[in-house]
Design a protein around this motif. Structure first.
Motif, PDB file in Angstrom:
ATOM      1  N   UNK A 169       0.836  -1.191   0.000  1.00  0.00           N
ATOM      2  CA  UNK A 169       0.000   0.000   0.000  1.00  0.00           C
ATOM      3  C   UNK A 169       0.876   1.247   0.000  1.00  0.00           C
ATOM      4  N   UNK A 170       0.266   2.329  -0.431  1.00  0.00           N
ATOM      5  CA  UNK A 170       0.908   3.633  -0.437  1.00  0.00           C
ATOM      6  C   UNK A 170       0.119   4.531   0.514  1.00  0.00           C
ATOM      7  N   UNK A 171       0.858   5.258   1.369  1.00  0.00           N
ATOM      8  CA  UNK A 171       0.237   6.152   2.355  1.00  0.00           C
ATOM      9  C   UNK A 171       0.774   7.549   2.121  1.00  0.00           C
ATOM     10  N   UNK A 172      -0.115   8.508   1.976  1.00  0.00           N
ATOM     11  CA  UNK A 172       0.273   9.906   1.808  1.00  0.00           C
ATOM     12  C   UNK A 172      -0.153  10.695   3.034  1.00  0.00           C
ATOM     13  N   UNK A 180      -4.339  10.019   3.245  1.00  0.00           N
ATOM     14  CA  UNK A 180      -5.052   8.870   2.684  1.00  0.00           C
ATOM     15  C   UNK A 180      -4.066   7.755   2.361  1.00  0.00           C
ATOM     16  N   UNK A 181      -4.604   6.552   2.249  1.00  0.00           N
ATOM     17  CA  UNK A 181      -3.795   5.416   1.798  1.00  0.00           C
ATOM     18  C   UNK A 181      -4.614   4.605   0.804  1.00  0.00           C
ATOM     19  N   UNK A 223       4.794   7.232   1.779  1.00  0.00           N
ATOM     20  CA  UNK A 223       5.332   5.993   2.335  1.00  0.00           C
ATOM     21  C   UNK A 223       4.781   4.830   1.523  1.00  0.00           C
ATOM     22  N   UNK A 224       5.686   4.074   0.899  1.00  0.00           N
ATOM     23  CA  UNK A 224       5.322   2.862   0.164  1.00  0.00           C
ATOM     24  C   UNK A 224       5.765   1.668   1.002  1.00  0.00           C
ATOM     25  N   UNK A 225       4.841   0.844   1.404  1.00  0.00           N
ATOM     26  CA  UNK A 225       5.164  -0.385   2.138  1.00  0.00           C
ATOM     27  C   UNK A 225       4.694  -1.546   1.274  1.00  0.00           C
ATOM     28  N   UNK A 273       9.939  -7.778   2.947  1.00  0.00           N
ATOM     29  CA  UNK A 273       9.277  -6.492   3.120  1.00  0.00           C
ATOM     30  C   UNK A 273      10.194  -5.341   2.733  1.00  0.00           C
ATOM     31  N   UNK A 274       9.593  -4.338   2.092  1.00  0.00           N
ATOM     32  CA  UNK A 274      10.310  -3.152   1.655  1.00  0.00           C
ATOM     33  C   UNK A 274       9.550  -1.916   2.120  1.00  0.00           C
ATOM     34  N   UNK A 275      10.295  -0.823   2.313  1.00  0.00           N
ATOM     35  CA  UNK A 275       9.682   0.438   2.720  1.00  0.00           C
ATOM     36  C   UNK A 275      10.417   1.583   2.038  1.00  0.00           C
ATOM     37  N   UNK A 276       9.655   2.473   1.445  1.00  0.00           N
ATOM     38  CA  UNK A 276      10.198   3.643   0.766  1.00  0.00           C
ATOM     39  C   UNK A 276       9.504   4.872   1.331  1.00  0.00           C
TER      40      UNK A 276
END
Length: 148
Positions: free
Chosen positions: A91-94, A104-105, A130-132, A139-142
């Motif tokens: 998911x992407x969270x802004x 929002x996500x 945030x991209x998880x 698992x990756x996180x950006x």
């Protein structure tokens, strides 16, 4: 009543203190000046910080980096070509630091190796993206701060 320099000094100091107190009270009470600069459940989030560090390290260790740029359709994020887009789930969270109502996500929906965040979802200003995501059980996180 006799006015001397001491009386004038006291009146001047009281006027200055009243002026400052007026602005302090106005800024702390008026909803127009409210800013949501912290996240909900701050301490619970701090407990998972080591996992975030590991996930960000996984992202950093990719051969190519995730890139983002502003386009006329919105914000375009491009994943590295070494990844198979069919295996990317997440998911992407802004996060908008100045207004919690705009946060929002959404799930990651790729078009090839690109993820487009539509222009209608973003208001001009600063955003934290945030991209998880998970790729082959890893698992990756950006995280990135952008100005749109």
């Amino acid at each position: 009543m006799k006015w001397n320099w001491g009386t004038g000094l006291v009146i001047g100091m009281l006027a200055f203190i009243s002026f400052i107190l007026y602005f302090v009270i106005t800024m702390s009470v008026n909803k127009k000046y409210s800013y949501d600069l912290v996240t909900e459940e701050y301490y619970a989030k701090a407990m998972t910080y080591q996992n975030e560090i590991d996930e960000e390290t996984n992202t950093y260790n990719l051969e190519e980096k995730i890139t983002g740029k502003k386009t006329k359709e919105g914000w375009l994020l491009s994943f590295p070509e070494e990844l198979d887009p069919e295996k990317i789930k997440g998911k992407v969270f802004l996060y908008r630091p100045s207004n919690q109502q705009l946060d929002f996500d959404s799930p990651i929906v790729l078009s090839g190796l690109n993820l487009l965040i539509p222009d209608k979802s973003l208001v001009d200003g600063r955003w934290n993206i945030t991209l998880a995501w998970t790729y082959e059980n890893k698992d990756f996180l950006y995280k990135k701060e952008i100005v749109y």
